[in-house]
Design a protein around this motif. Structure first.
Motif, PDB file in Angstrom:
ATOM      1  N   ALA A 183      40.177  43.755  46.115  1.00 18.99           N
ATOM      2  CA  ALA A 183      40.049  45.216  46.099  1.00 18.99           C
ATOM      3  C   ALA A 183      41.044  45.851  47.058  1.00 18.99           C
ATOM      4  O   ALA A 183      41.283  45.353  48.156  1.00 18.99           O
ATOM      5  CB  ALA A 183      38.632  45.616  46.479  1.00 18.99           C
ATOM      6  N   GLY A 184      41.636  46.948  46.614  1.00 17.90           N
ATOM      7  CA  GLY A 184      42.536  47.711  47.473  1.00 17.90           C
ATOM      8  C   GLY A 184      43.937  47.158  47.552  1.00 17.90           C
ATOM      9  O   GLY A 184      44.743  47.637  48.344  1.00 17.90           O
ATOM     10  N   ALA A 199      27.694  34.236  39.415  1.00 13.45           N
ATOM     11  CA  ALA A 199      27.320  33.747  40.743  1.00 13.45           C
ATOM     12  C   ALA A 199      28.214  32.586  41.170  1.00 13.45           C
ATOM     13  O   ALA A 199      28.622  32.504  42.325  1.00 13.45           O
ATOM     14  CB  ALA A 199      25.856  33.318  40.757  1.00 13.45           C
ATOM     15  N   GLN A 200      28.533  31.704  40.235  1.00 10.08           N
ATOM     16  CA  GLN A 200      29.390  30.567  40.581  1.00 10.08           C
ATOM     17  C   GLN A 200      30.817  31.032  40.875  1.00 10.08           C
ATOM     18  O   GLN A 200      31.467  30.507  41.773  1.00 10.08           O
ATOM     19  CB  GLN A 200      29.370  29.518  39.471  1.00 10.08           C
ATOM     20  N   THR A 201      31.285  32.042  40.140  1.00  9.02           N
ATOM     21  CA  THR A 201      32.623  32.575  40.418  1.00  9.02           C
ATOM     22  C   THR A 201      32.670  33.172  41.817  1.00  9.02           C
ATOM     23  O   THR A 201      33.602  32.907  42.584  1.00  9.02           O
ATOM     24  CB  THR A 201      33.004  33.647  39.369  1.00  9.02           C
ATOM     25  N   ALA A 202      31.677  33.970  42.172  1.00  4.00           N
ATOM     26  CA  ALA A 202      31.649  34.603  43.493  1.00  4.00           C
ATOM     27  C   ALA A 202      31.602  33.553  44.601  1.00  4.00           C
ATOM     28  O   ALA A 202      32.312  33.672  45.605  1.00  4.00           O
ATOM     29  CB  ALA A 202      30.462  35.561  43.596  1.00  4.00           C
ATOM     30  N   GLN A 203      30.793  32.508  44.436  1.00  2.00           N
ATOM     31  CA  GLN A 203      30.718  31.465  45.463  1.00  2.00           C
ATOM     32  C   GLN A 203      32.031  30.692  45.561  1.00  2.00           C
ATOM     33  O   GLN A 203      32.497  30.389  46.664  1.00  2.00           O
ATOM     34  CB  GLN A 203      29.566  30.496  45.187  1.00  2.00           C
ATOM     35  N   ALA A 204      32.634  30.383  44.426  1.00  2.00           N
ATOM     36  CA  ALA A 204      33.925  29.691  44.461  1.00  2.00           C
ATOM     37  C   ALA A 204      34.960  30.552  45.183  1.00  2.00           C
ATOM     38  O   ALA A 204      35.756  30.037  45.988  1.00  2.00           O
ATOM     39  CB  ALA A 204      34.382  29.345  43.045  1.00  2.00           C
ATOM     40  N   MET A 205      34.950  31.865  44.935  1.00  2.00           N
ATOM     41  CA  MET A 205      35.880  32.757  45.625  1.00  2.00           C
ATOM     42  C   MET A 205      35.580  32.817  47.119  1.00  2.00           C
ATOM     43  O   MET A 205      36.502  32.833  47.938  1.00  2.00           O
ATOM     44  CB  MET A 205      35.839  34.152  45.005  1.00  2.00           C
ATOM     45  N   ARG A 206      34.313  32.852  47.495  1.00  2.00           N
ATOM     46  CA  ARG A 206      33.980  32.817  48.925  1.00  2.00           C
ATOM     47  C   ARG A 206      34.523  31.540  49.558  1.00  2.00           C
ATOM     48  O   ARG A 206      35.055  31.559  50.673  1.00  2.00           O
ATOM     49  CB  ARG A 206      32.471  32.930  49.141  1.00  2.00           C
ATOM     50  N   ALA A 242      35.584  38.831  31.212  1.00  2.00           N
ATOM     51  CA  ALA A 242      35.090  40.022  31.912  1.00  2.00           C
ATOM     52  C   ALA A 242      34.128  39.640  33.033  1.00  2.00           C
ATOM     53  O   ALA A 242      34.163  40.232  34.121  1.00  2.00           O
ATOM     54  CB  ALA A 242      34.406  40.969  30.929  1.00  2.00           C
ATOM     55  N   ILE A 243      33.279  38.666  32.811  1.00  2.00           N
ATOM     56  CA  ILE A 243      32.335  38.207  33.842  1.00  2.00           C
ATOM     57  C   ILE A 243      33.095  37.676  35.046  1.00  2.00           C
ATOM     58  O   ILE A 243      32.807  38.024  36.192  1.00  2.00           O
ATOM     59  CB  ILE A 243      31.402  37.118  33.263  1.00  2.00           C
ATOM     60  N   ILE A 244      34.080  36.839  34.783  1.00  2.00           N
ATOM     61  CA  ILE A 244      34.894  36.252  35.857  1.00  2.00           C
ATOM     62  C   ILE A 244      35.673  37.341  36.577  1.00  2.00           C
ATOM     63  O   ILE A 244      35.712  37.382  37.812  1.00  2.00           O
ATOM     64  CB  ILE A 244      35.836  35.176  35.282  1.00  2.00           C
ATOM     65  N   GLY A 245      36.281  38.245  35.817  1.00  2.00           N
ATOM     66  CA  GLY A 245      37.064  39.321  36.414  1.00  2.00           C
ATOM     67  C   GLY A 245      36.244  40.218  37.325  1.00  2.00           C
ATOM     68  O   GLY A 245      36.686  40.590  38.415  1.00  2.00           O
ATOM     69  N   GLN A 246      35.034  40.555  36.897  1.00  2.00           N
ATOM     70  CA  GLN A 246      34.170  41.407  37.729  1.00  2.00           C
ATOM     71  C   GLN A 246      33.743  40.694  39.006  1.00  2.00           C
ATOM     72  O   GLN A 246      33.660  41.315  40.064  1.00  2.00           O
ATOM     73  CB  GLN A 246      32.945  41.837  36.937  1.00  2.00           C
ATOM     74  N   GLY A 294      43.758  43.280  36.154  1.00  2.00           N
ATOM     75  CA  GLY A 294      43.085  42.111  36.709  1.00  2.00           C
ATOM     76  C   GLY A 294      44.003  41.085  37.341  1.00  2.00           C
ATOM     77  O   GLY A 294      43.549  40.201  38.059  1.00  2.00           O
ATOM     78  N   PHE A 295      45.299  41.153  37.047  1.00  2.00           N
ATOM     79  CA  PHE A 295      46.249  40.210  37.634  1.00  2.00           C
ATOM     80  C   PHE A 295      47.650  40.779  37.567  1.00  2.00           C
ATOM     81  O   PHE A 295      47.921  41.711  36.814  1.00  2.00           O
ATOM     82  CB  PHE A 295      46.193  38.841  36.937  1.00  2.00           C
ATOM     83  N   SER A 296      48.549  40.219  38.368  1.00  2.00           N
ATOM     84  CA  SER A 296      49.950  40.608  38.349  1.00  2.00           C
ATOM     85  C   SER A 296      50.730  39.607  37.510  1.00  2.00           C
ATOM     86  O   SER A 296      50.463  38.401  37.571  1.00  2.00           O
ATOM     87  CB  SER A 296      50.515  40.630  39.773  1.00  2.00           C
TER      88      SER A 296
END
Length: 133
Positions: A102-103, A52-59, A91-95, A17-19
């Motif tokens: 990715a990649g 949902a909040q994690t995904a929006q913050a990442m966007r 796990a929720i945040i990581g997913q 999940g991280f380096s």
């Protein structure tokens, strides 16, 4: 684009999940402000939903990076602040965060539990540091 190295230091746990460490070479360093789960009009996205909040913050982090000619491939460090953090939330945040890296090897990362953010409906805030060539 910068050149990033993600060595795997002997004696440190390798987490997918991280380096643990990232070495970057480039000519510009970009620092984003902490991004939360709001849209372009300032409206909350994903009330009460950490994924949902994690995904929006990442966007939103991605939009900030794009504005200066960078992207997630240039991110060397990410810091995540979670209100009333509980270990099962990792796990929720990581997913929710994984598709953005990715990649490629993920950046160095810190996750902090905090008592509150600037507004009570915000569950998570994410900031990034990127290096571009």
């Amino acid at each position: 684009m910068s050149t990033l190295q993600h060595p795997r230091p002997d004696g440190l746990f390798i987490n997918p999940g991280f380096s643990q460490v990232v070495a970057a070479s480039g000519t510009r360093t970009i620092y984003t402000a902490g991004q939360v789960s709001i849209d372009a009009q300032g409206k909350l996205v994903g009330a009460g939903d950490l994924a949902a909040q994690t995904a929006q913050a990442m966007r939103n982090v991605g939009l900030a990076l794009t504005a200066v000619g960078a992207g997630f491939a240039d991110v060397v460090k990410i810091t995540t602040y979670v209100v009333n953090y509980q270990p099962e939330q990792r796990a929720i945040i990581g997913q929710a965060r994984a598709p953005f890296f990715a990649g490629r090897p993920p950046p160095a990362s810190t996750l902090l539990g905090v008592a509150a953010l600037a507004l009570p409906e915000w569950l998570i805030e994410i900031e990034a540091i990127a290096v571009v060539g």
